[in-house]
Design an enzyme around this catalytic site. Structure first.
Site, PDB file in Angstrom:
ATOM      1  N   ALA A 126      -0.495 -11.962   8.644  1.00  0.00           N
ATOM      2  CA  ALA A 126       0.702 -11.241   8.017  1.00  0.00           C
ATOM      3  C   ALA A 126       1.082 -11.416   6.888  1.00  0.00           C
ATOM      4  O   ALA A 126       1.076 -12.711   6.357  1.00  0.00           O
ATOM      5  CB  ALA A 126       1.866 -11.877   9.098  1.00  0.00           C
ATOM      6  N   LYS A 127       0.785 -10.434   6.008  1.00  0.00           N
ATOM      7  CA  LYS A 127       1.187 -10.754   4.476  1.00  0.00           C
ATOM      8  C   LYS A 127       2.549 -10.496   4.261  1.00  0.00           C
ATOM      9  O   LYS A 127       3.388  -9.760   4.717  1.00  0.00           O
ATOM     10  CB  LYS A 127       0.607  -9.650   3.737  1.00  0.00           C
ATOM     11  CG  LYS A 127      -0.852  -9.955   3.282  1.00  0.00           C
ATOM     12  CD  LYS A 127      -1.220  -8.747   2.417  1.00  0.00           C
ATOM     13  CE  LYS A 127      -0.847  -8.546   1.091  1.00  0.00           C
ATOM     14  NZ  LYS A 127      -1.516  -7.431   0.204  1.00  0.00           N
ATOM     15  N   ILE A 128       3.287 -11.833   3.695  1.00  0.00           N
ATOM     16  CA  ILE A 128       4.499 -11.921   3.556  1.00  0.00           C
ATOM     17  C   ILE A 128       5.067 -12.124   2.145  1.00  0.00           C
ATOM     18  O   ILE A 128       4.465 -13.173   1.549  1.00  0.00           O
ATOM     19  CB  ILE A 128       5.238 -12.926   4.125  1.00  0.00           C
ATOM     20  CG1 ILE A 128       4.526 -13.327   5.761  1.00  0.00           C
ATOM     21  CG2 ILE A 128       6.631 -13.315   4.126  1.00  0.00           C
ATOM     22  CD1 ILE A 128       5.558 -12.367   6.744  1.00  0.00           C
TER      23      ILE A 128
END
Ligand code: E4P
Length: 261
Positions: A126-128
């Site tokens: 998950a790119k945050i």
């Protein structure tokens, strides 16, 4: 403290026969440093264009794909089709999908949804973005067993805090830094140094490239990974002298090789 300095000290301690506890503590510290050193730089494709990816995956030893909303908007497909196609292509490779939400709870819900919707396993990241809400989401997602890539990073401090919040990868934007008269390679180098100095678990995923030279320099700075456009991935493996050399071998081989294969 440099590794060389620690090496010298370990030998000294062994020589002086000091307590085994102290020796083993220093030995494990050294081992930790060694483990954090990148064994090789991972290449990932920074595109959601399925035709480009199919071609790249036919010859380039890639270990994953990264996307962001801009990249996805250029793919010509909706999110579900793009990610599904990417997932099929990469197999067990990594897929880094950027969250579109801005509130912490929404980011967490979004990441969990993608992971189950696409039936991802451990290869989902998950790119945050490194906002206050993002840092909060990173910790929650890590505690829920979901891999995290902290993104839109412009400083060493943002990266350090993200790794403390549990990020597996931190993605500094090299070209965007260079374009604002900053120094993308130096930021990458500083983060790599922090990881080695403090024995952190995170890895650097250098991002945002416009030249092959930037990629060359992040690899020399010890970046653990780099995500690169299809165009630059092609450029970095080609050289006119290679083409000329291969052509000449072809000419010289004519009529010479008489074993069928
Ligand atoms: C990667 O994950 C980043 O989102 C991307 O490399 C940003 O690249 P850009 O600066 O070319 O948009």
């Amino acid at each position: 403290m440099s590794r060389c300095y620690l090496n010298i000290n370990i030998n000294l301690i062994l020589h002086l026969n000091l307590t085994s506890t102290l020796t083993s503590t220093l030995t494990s510290t050294l081992t930790l440093f060694k483990n954090q050193k990148a064994k090789h730089m991972i290449y990932m494709a920074d595109t959601a264009n399925l035709d480009e990816l199919r071609e790249l995956y036919s010859f380039f030893p890639l270990e994953g794909v990264t996307t962001n909303p801009t990249i996805l908007s250029h793919s010509g497909h909706k999110l579900s089709e793009s990610i599904q196609g990417i997932q099929e292509l990469v197999g067990t490779g990594m897929v880094h999908v950027q969250m579109i939400s801005v509130e912490t709870d929404d980011m967490v819900r979004e990441a969990k949804k993608y992971r189950s919707y696409f039936d991802f396993g451990d290869n989902f990241y998950a790119k945050i973005p490194v906002t206050a809400n993002g840092y909060k989401a990173m910790r929650i997602l890590k505690d829920a067993g979901i891999n995290v890539t902290a993104t839109v990073i412009f400083t060493q401090q943002q990266a350090l805090v993200a790794m403390k919040a549990g990020a597996d990868f931190v993605a500094p934007y090299v070209n965007r830094l260079d374009n604002i008269s900053s120094h993308g390679i130096e930021v990458v180098g500083d983060i790599v140094e922090n990881i080695e100095t403090y024995g952190l678990k995170g890895r650097v995923l250098a991002a945002s490239f416009k030249t092959v030279d930037q990629i060359y320099r992040v690899s020399m700075a010890g970046s653990h990974a780099a995500t690169i456009s299809a165009e630059l991935l092609h450029q970095l493996i080609t050289h006119p002298m290679t083409d000329i050399g291969v052509k000449q071998f072809e000419i010289d081989a004519e009529g010479l090789y008489d074993i069928e294969f």
